[in-house]
Design an enzyme around this catalytic site. Structure first.
Site, mmCIF file in Angstrom:
data_model
loop_
_atom_site.group_PDB
_atom_site.id
_atom_site.type_symbol
_atom_site.label_atom_id
_atom_site.label_comp_id
_atom_site.label_asym_id
_atom_site.label_seq_id
_atom_site.Cartn_x
_atom_site.Cartn_y
_atom_site.Cartn_z
ATOM 1 C CD GLN A 163 5.938 -11.139 11.128
ATOM 2 O OE1 GLN A 163 7.075 -11.199 10.666
ATOM 3 N NE2 GLN A 163 5.261 -9.998 11.136
ATOM 4 N NE ARG A 181 -3.034 -8.693 10.218
ATOM 5 C CZ ARG A 181 -1.760 -8.718 10.584
ATOM 6 N NH1 ARG A 181 -1.077 -7.592 10.668
ATOM 7 N NH2 ARG A 181 -1.154 -9.861 10.864
ATOM 8 C CG HIS A 207 -0.261 -0.216 2.504
ATOM 9 N ND1 HIS A 207 0.537 0.744 3.087
ATOM 10 C CD2 HIS A 207 -0.216 -1.289 3.342
ATOM 11 C CE1 HIS A 207 1.025 0.290 4.223
ATOM 12 N NE2 HIS A 207 0.599 -0.949 4.395
ATOM 13 C CG HIS A 243 4.203 -1.660 2.149
ATOM 14 N ND1 HIS A 243 2.931 -2.157 2.018
ATOM 15 C CD2 HIS A 243 4.725 -2.226 3.261
ATOM 16 C CE1 HIS A 243 2.688 -3.004 3.016
ATOM 17 N NE2 HIS A 243 3.752 -3.063 3.775
ATOM 18 C CD GLN A 295 6.453 5.974 14.870
ATOM 19 O OE1 GLN A 295 7.551 5.456 14.620
ATOM 20 N NE2 GLN A 295 6.056 6.245 16.099
ATOM 21 C CE LYS A 296 -0.010 -0.321 9.737
ATOM 22 N NZ LYS A 296 -0.128 -1.530 10.575
HETATM 23 O O1 PAF Z 1 6.089 -5.092 9.179
HETATM 24 C C1 PAF Z 1 6.065 -6.155 8.513
HETATM 25 O O2 PAF Z 1 5.508 -6.221 7.429
HETATM 26 C C2 PAF Z 1 6.765 -7.384 9.072
HETATM 27 O O3 PAF Z 1 6.620 -7.463 10.455
HETATM 28 C C3 PAF Z 1 8.236 -7.485 8.666
HETATM 29 C C4 PAF Z 1 9.056 -6.347 9.257
HETATM 30 C C5 PAF Z 1 8.369 -7.478 7.158
HETATM 31 C C6 PAF Z 1 8.831 -8.800 9.186
HETATM 32 O O4 PAF Z 1 8.157 -9.898 8.678
#
Ligand code: PAF
Length: 308
Positions: free
Chosen positions: A61, A187, A34, A37, A148-149
């Site tokens: 994660q 998301r 988005h 990024h 920063q989000k």
């Molecule tokens: O912020 C994200 O999209 C993820 O946590 C990251 C930093 C790419 C690690 O998987």
């Protein structure tokens, strides 16, 4: 622009770049890009010779009942957007490339990961710091860019790079928002129409909190209560946490002073969204420049109550 799937492939490209004296900028992502990024990519483009973006939905994660399966994915769309925004290489490995059979090593940052998302998503930051360490070791960037989000993530990664003497600069850019204030997030694509229309309540609450502080409120409970009530009045919401913490150790504060992070995580149906602002309290004055503004904030998304 090339899409590389294998670690050996990206290593080769980086080696050649280094031999040619090129600097490397890196934007780690989980894809479904988005504008947030893309703003990182454009900044990386300005500051580096070679720009690498990674797309890897990191299973490590996500908790067992979390949205790993539902996390939006569209490599073709991401490739087109990346190319338009200055990316040279997408590194998008398979899970078995990153975590082969027998994998046994993890990176754990303590204290900073205990509260906020760390409390509500046990193991999440261990997954983030492990994959980011691996990605940094593979891409060996000069600079890496984060939003920063994910304020806690950015602080944890900064801490990790300092503690482990990683030789790169971490650059954190402000949250990019939709016109109604909703922080951009991959998301958001999973929100239903009704959830999407409720979601701007998050930023409205944060702005309301900032206004309370600029009007002299210093009791975090008063602010948290108001945010909680406002969110609970919004249909389809379930609060995960609303916290006011100091902006260095991320410990809950008993009185609002100096620089605080107001952070929240809320579920809209199955989708969990986070948002935050930083408020600088010391220079607080009632005639606050930010009071009515929903305009973009400064690079660290510092929302200061002082006219700037
Ligand atoms: O912020 C994200 O999209 C993820 O946590 C990251 C930093 C790419 C690690 O998987």
């Amino acid at each position: 622009m090339e899409i590389i799937r294998e670690i050996s492939g990206i290593r080769k490209i980086i080696k050649t770049a280094r031999e040619n004296g090129q600097s490397v900028g890196f934007v780690p992502t989980m894809g479904f890009l988005h504008e947030g990024h893309l703003s990182l990519l454009r900044r990386a483009r300005k500051e580096n010779d070679l720009v690498v973006l990674s797309i890897f939905v990191n299973p490590l994660q996500f908790g067992v009942n979390e949205d790993f399966g539902e996390y939006p994915r569209d490599l073709e769309r991401d490739a087109a957007l990346s190319e338009e925004n200055g990316c040279d290489i997408i590194f998008s490995p398979m899970a078995k490339e990153m975590y082969p059979h027998g994998y046994a090593t993890y990176v754990d940052v303590q204290r900073l990961t205990e509260g906020l998302c760390g409390a509500s998503r046990p193991g999440h930051f261990r997954g983030v710091t492990t994959v980011v360490t691996k990605l940094f070791n593979i891409v060996t960037p000069d600079r890496a860019y984060f939003g920063q989000k994910d304020a806690q993530q950015a602080m944890v990664i900064k801490r990790m790079t300092e503690d482990l003497n990683m030789d790169l600069e971490i650059i954190v850019l402000r949250t990019v928002r939709e016109t109604d204030g909703l922080a951009m997030s991959s998301r958001n694509a999973n929100l239903t129409t009704a959830e999407r229309s409720s979601a701007p309540v998050l930023f409205q609450c944060l702005k309301q909190a900032e206004e309370q502080i600029s009007s002299g409120e210093r009791n975090p409970s008063t602010i948290i209560d108001r945010i909680t009530k406002t969110i609970e009045n919004e249909p389809l919401t379930k609060i995960d946490y609303v916290s006011i913490v100091d902006s260095t150790e991320l410990k809950e504060v008993t009185i609002i002073k100096d620089r605080v992070l107001i952070a929240l995580a809320v579920r809209f149906g199955k989708t969990r969204l986070i948002d935050n602002i930083i408020v600088e309290v010391e220079k607080c004055s009632v005639s606050c420049a930010n009071q009515k503004s929903t305009a973009p904030q400064s690079p660290m998304q510092t929302s200061t109550t002082k006219a700037v």
